[in-house]
Design a protein around this motif. Structure first.
Motif, PDB file in Angstrom:
ATOM      1  N   ALA A   1      -9.945  -2.682  -5.786  1.00 28.44           N
ATOM      2  CA  ALA A   1      -9.758  -3.862  -6.648  1.00 28.44           C
ATOM      3  C   ALA A   1      -8.673  -3.595  -7.684  1.00 28.44           C
ATOM      4  CB  ALA A   1     -11.063  -4.239  -7.330  1.00 28.44           C
ATOM      5  N   SER A   2      -8.668  -2.408  -8.261  1.00 33.44           N
ATOM      6  CA  SER A   2      -7.618  -2.097  -9.246  1.00 33.44           C
ATOM      7  C   SER A   2      -6.249  -2.033  -8.575  1.00 33.44           C
ATOM      8  CB  SER A   2      -7.928  -0.790  -9.961  1.00 33.44           C
ATOM      9  OG  SER A   2      -7.696   0.315  -9.124  1.00 33.44           O
ATOM     10  N   TYR A   3      -6.216  -1.530  -7.357  1.00 33.43           N
ATOM     11  CA  TYR A   3      -4.955  -1.486  -6.619  1.00 33.43           C
ATOM     12  C   TYR A   3      -4.491  -2.886  -6.247  1.00 33.43           C
ATOM     13  CZ  TYR A   3      -1.693  -0.407  -2.814  1.00 33.43           C
ATOM     14  OH  TYR A   3      -0.594  -0.346  -2.001  1.00 33.43           O
ATOM     15  N   THR A   4      -5.412  -3.757  -5.903  1.00 31.20           N
ATOM     16  CA  THR A   4      -5.074  -5.118  -5.519  1.00 31.20           C
ATOM     17  C   THR A   4      -4.561  -5.919  -6.710  1.00 31.20           C
ATOM     18  OG1 THR A   4      -6.753  -5.018  -3.805  1.00 31.20           O
ATOM     19  CG2 THR A   4      -5.957  -7.189  -4.378  1.00 31.20           C
ATOM     20  N   LEU A   5      -4.995  -5.591  -7.902  1.00 27.08           N
ATOM     21  CA  LEU A   5      -4.481  -6.286  -9.084  1.00 27.08           C
ATOM     22  C   LEU A   5      -3.013  -5.960  -9.346  1.00 27.08           C
ATOM     23  CD1 LEU A   5      -7.295  -6.100 -11.764  1.00 27.08           C
ATOM     24  CD2 LEU A   5      -6.310  -8.157 -10.756  1.00 27.08           C
ATOM     25  N   TRP A   6      -2.593  -4.736  -9.097  1.00 27.84           N
ATOM     26  CA  TRP A   6      -1.249  -4.269  -9.464  1.00 27.84           C
ATOM     27  C   TRP A   6      -0.715  -3.352  -8.355  1.00 27.84           C
ATOM     28  CZ3 TRP A   6       0.611  -6.738 -13.527  1.00 27.84           C
ATOM     29  CH2 TRP A   6       1.747  -6.268 -14.180  1.00 27.84           C
ATOM     30  N   PRO A   7      -0.352  -3.886  -7.162  1.00 26.87           N
ATOM     31  CA  PRO A   7      -0.051  -3.024  -6.014  1.00 26.87           C
ATOM     32  C   PRO A   7       1.350  -2.418  -5.977  1.00 26.87           C
ATOM     33  CG  PRO A   7       0.089  -5.305  -5.354  1.00 26.87           C
ATOM     34  CD  PRO A   7      -0.365  -5.297  -6.785  1.00 26.87           C
ATOM     35  N   PHE A   8       2.338  -3.093  -6.550  1.00 27.80           N
ATOM     36  CA  PHE A   8       3.705  -2.595  -6.428  1.00 27.80           C
ATOM     37  C   PHE A   8       3.895  -1.377  -7.313  1.00 27.80           C
ATOM     38  CE2 PHE A   8       3.916  -7.025  -5.161  1.00 27.80           C
ATOM     39  CZ  PHE A   8       4.598  -6.922  -3.960  1.00 27.80           C
ATOM     40  N   GLY A   9       4.466  -0.329  -6.751  1.00 24.64           N
ATOM     41  CA  GLY A   9       4.658   0.917  -7.467  1.00 24.64           C
ATOM     42  C   GLY A   9       3.565   1.924  -7.164  1.00 24.64           C
ATOM     43  N   ARG A  10       2.617   1.551  -6.328  1.00 24.01           N
ATOM     44  CA  ARG A  10       1.552   2.458  -5.910  1.00 24.01           C
ATOM     45  C   ARG A  10       1.377   2.348  -4.401  1.00 24.01           C
ATOM     46  NH1 ARG A  10      -3.614   1.583  -9.554  1.00 24.01           N
ATOM     47  NH2 ARG A  10      -3.397  -0.588  -8.931  1.00 24.01           N
ATOM     48  N   MET A  11       0.733   3.346  -3.823  1.00 26.45           N
ATOM     49  CA  MET A  11       0.504   3.318  -2.383  1.00 26.45           C
ATOM     50  C   MET A  11      -0.827   3.984  -2.064  1.00 26.45           C
ATOM     51  SD  MET A  11       3.397   6.089  -1.374  1.00 26.45           S
ATOM     52  CE  MET A  11       2.810   6.877   0.084  1.00 26.45           C
ATOM     53  N   VAL A  12      -1.345   3.680  -0.897  1.00 23.20           N
ATOM     54  CA  VAL A  12      -2.612   4.241  -0.435  1.00 23.20           C
ATOM     55  C   VAL A  12      -2.311   5.360   0.550  1.00 23.20           C
ATOM     56  CG1 VAL A  12      -4.745   3.748   0.793  1.00 23.20           C
ATOM     57  CG2 VAL A  12      -3.773   2.028  -0.715  1.00 23.20           C
ATOM     58  N   VAL A  13      -2.939   6.511   0.337  1.00 22.83           N
ATOM     59  CA  VAL A  13      -2.786   7.658   1.234  1.00 22.83           C
ATOM     60  C   VAL A  13      -4.165   8.177   1.604  1.00 22.83           C
ATOM     61  CG1 VAL A  13      -0.521   8.330   0.336  1.00 22.83           C
ATOM     62  CG2 VAL A  13      -2.574   9.302  -0.667  1.00 22.83           C
TER      63      VAL A  13
ATOM     64  N   LEU B   1     -13.019   4.126   2.748  1.00 24.04           N
ATOM     65  CA  LEU B   1     -13.475   5.476   2.411  1.00 24.04           C
ATOM     66  C   LEU B   1     -12.481   6.504   2.926  1.00 24.04           C
ATOM     67  CD1 LEU B   1     -17.273   5.135   3.178  1.00 24.04           C
ATOM     68  CD2 LEU B   1     -16.117   4.892   0.988  1.00 24.04           C
ATOM     69  N   GLY B   2     -12.269   7.548   2.137  1.00 21.70           N
ATOM     70  CA  GLY B   2     -11.321   8.591   2.519  1.00 21.70           C
ATOM     71  C   GLY B   2      -9.894   8.279   2.139  1.00 21.70           C
ATOM     72  N   LYS B   3      -9.703   7.292   1.273  1.00 25.11           N
ATOM     73  CA  LYS B   3      -8.361   6.910   0.815  1.00 25.11           C
ATOM     74  C   LYS B   3      -8.246   7.153  -0.683  1.00 25.11           C
ATOM     75  CE  LYS B   3      -7.418   4.961   4.798  1.00 25.11           C
ATOM     76  NZ  LYS B   3      -6.681   5.679   5.783  1.00 25.11           N
ATOM     77  N   GLN B   4      -7.032   7.341  -1.147  1.00 19.65           N
ATOM     78  CA  GLN B   4      -6.772   7.398  -2.578  1.00 19.65           C
ATOM     79  C   GLN B   4      -5.469   6.690  -2.877  1.00 19.65           C
ATOM     80  OE1 GLN B   4      -6.726  11.761  -2.950  1.00 19.65           O
ATOM     81  NE2 GLN B   4      -4.900  11.532  -4.169  1.00 19.65           N
ATOM     82  N   ILE B   5      -5.341   6.229  -4.112  1.00 19.79           N
ATOM     83  CA  ILE B   5      -4.171   5.462  -4.532  1.00 19.79           C
ATOM     84  C   ILE B   5      -3.318   6.355  -5.424  1.00 19.79           C
ATOM     85  CG2 ILE B   5      -3.423   3.423  -5.792  1.00 19.79           C
ATOM     86  CD1 ILE B   5      -6.334   2.345  -4.996  1.00 19.79           C
ATOM     87  N   VAL B   6      -2.039   6.470  -5.074  1.00 19.22           N
ATOM     88  CA  VAL B   6      -1.123   7.330  -5.814  1.00 19.22           C
ATOM     89  C   VAL B   6       0.119   6.528  -6.194  1.00 19.22           C
ATOM     90  CG1 VAL B   6      -1.917   9.450  -4.699  1.00 19.22           C
ATOM     91  CG2 VAL B   6      -0.036   8.181  -3.706  1.00 19.22           C
ATOM     92  N   PRO B   7       0.796   6.925  -7.267  1.00 21.01           N
ATOM     93  CA  PRO B   7       2.067   6.269  -7.601  1.00 21.01           C
ATOM     94  C   PRO B   7       3.090   6.536  -6.510  1.00 21.01           C
ATOM     95  CG  PRO B   7       1.267   7.584  -9.449  1.00 21.01           C
ATOM     96  CD  PRO B   7       0.393   7.899  -8.265  1.00 21.01           C
ATOM     97  N   SER B   8       3.894   5.523  -6.201  1.00 20.93           N
ATOM     98  CA  SER B   8       4.872   5.693  -5.129  1.00 20.93           C
ATOM     99  C   SER B   8       6.225   6.176  -5.635  1.00 20.93           C
ATOM    100  CB  SER B   8       5.050   4.379  -4.368  1.00 20.93           C
ATOM    101  OG  SER B   8       5.520   3.372  -5.228  1.00 20.93           O
ATOM    102  N   ASN B   9       6.396   6.312  -6.927  1.00 19.73           N
ATOM    103  CA  ASN B   9       7.698   6.725  -7.459  1.00 19.73           C
ATOM    104  C   ASN B   9       7.786   8.226  -7.698  1.00 19.73           C
ATOM    105  OD1 ASN B   9       5.934   6.772  -9.583  1.00 19.73           O
ATOM    106  ND2 ASN B   9       7.237   5.668 -10.997  1.00 19.73           N
ATOM    107  N   ARG B  10       6.737   8.980  -7.422  1.00 20.76           N
ATOM    108  CA  ARG B  10       6.813  10.430  -7.542  1.00 20.76           C
ATOM    109  C   ARG B  10       6.102  11.073  -6.367  1.00 20.76           C
ATOM    110  NH1 ARG B  10       2.538   9.759 -12.037  1.00 20.76           N
ATOM    111  NH2 ARG B  10       4.137   8.709 -13.208  1.00 20.76           N
ATOM    112  N   PRO B  11       6.455  12.289  -6.041  1.00 17.24           N
ATOM    113  CA  PRO B  11       5.835  12.940  -4.877  1.00 17.24           C
ATOM    114  C   PRO B  11       4.322  13.059  -5.051  1.00 17.24           C
ATOM    115  CG  PRO B  11       7.681  14.222  -5.691  1.00 17.24           C
ATOM    116  CD  PRO B  11       7.462  13.102  -6.662  1.00 17.24           C
TER     117      PRO B  11
END
Length: 133
Positions: free
Chosen positions: A45-57, A117-127
């Motif tokens: 839900a937090s990722y869906t509110l503000w998705p650009f600049g983050r990614m799911v891995v 399940l088994g996913k995490q959200i990370v910023p997409s602008n840094r490794p």
């Protein structure tokens, strides 16, 4: 540019989608056994509110039988309905030229809405640096 896209996203459907995840998370947390799904739902839900600049891995070390079984249960209970919501809002967003990037981002949310399940959200602008061992 990411901030502008996130604001447009929030107004044009992101808030409603995040509300769906939030409501699913509340229901899952009310039932004690399904708390892991509730936590995953709140995270998405937090990722869906503000998705650009983050990614799911994929979360390192999370590919197990219990994660797979949990994802199948989620898929049957809530994942299909939330994925349908993503498809419907993606079509609505794709009507305008400005909405095409939003529709693409919406379609990219479908895999995580089906198997959270088994996913995490990370910023997409840094490794990506894992904090899990």
């Amino acid at each position: 540019m990411k901030t502008l896209l996130n604001i447009i996203w929030l107004v044009c459907g992101g808030f409603v989608l995040a509300l769906g995840y939030f409501m699913a998370g509340i229901v899952c947390c009310l039932l004690i056994v399904t708390i892991p799904w509730g936590i995953a739902s709140f995270r998405i839900a937090s990722y869906t509110l503000w998705p650009f600049g983050r990614m799911v891995v994929d979360k390192p070390g999370s590919a197990g039988v219990f994660t797979l079984l949990g994802n199948v249960i989620w898929l049957l209970v809530a994942g299909i309905w939330i994925a349908i919501g993503h498809v419907v809002t993606a079509f609505a967003m794709a009507i305008t030229i400005i909405g095409i990037p939003l529709a693409i981002a919406n379609l990219k949310l479908i895999p995580v809405s089906l198997m959270p399940l088994g996913k995490q959200i990370v910023p997409s602008n840094r490794p990506f640096v894992s904090t899990y061992h």
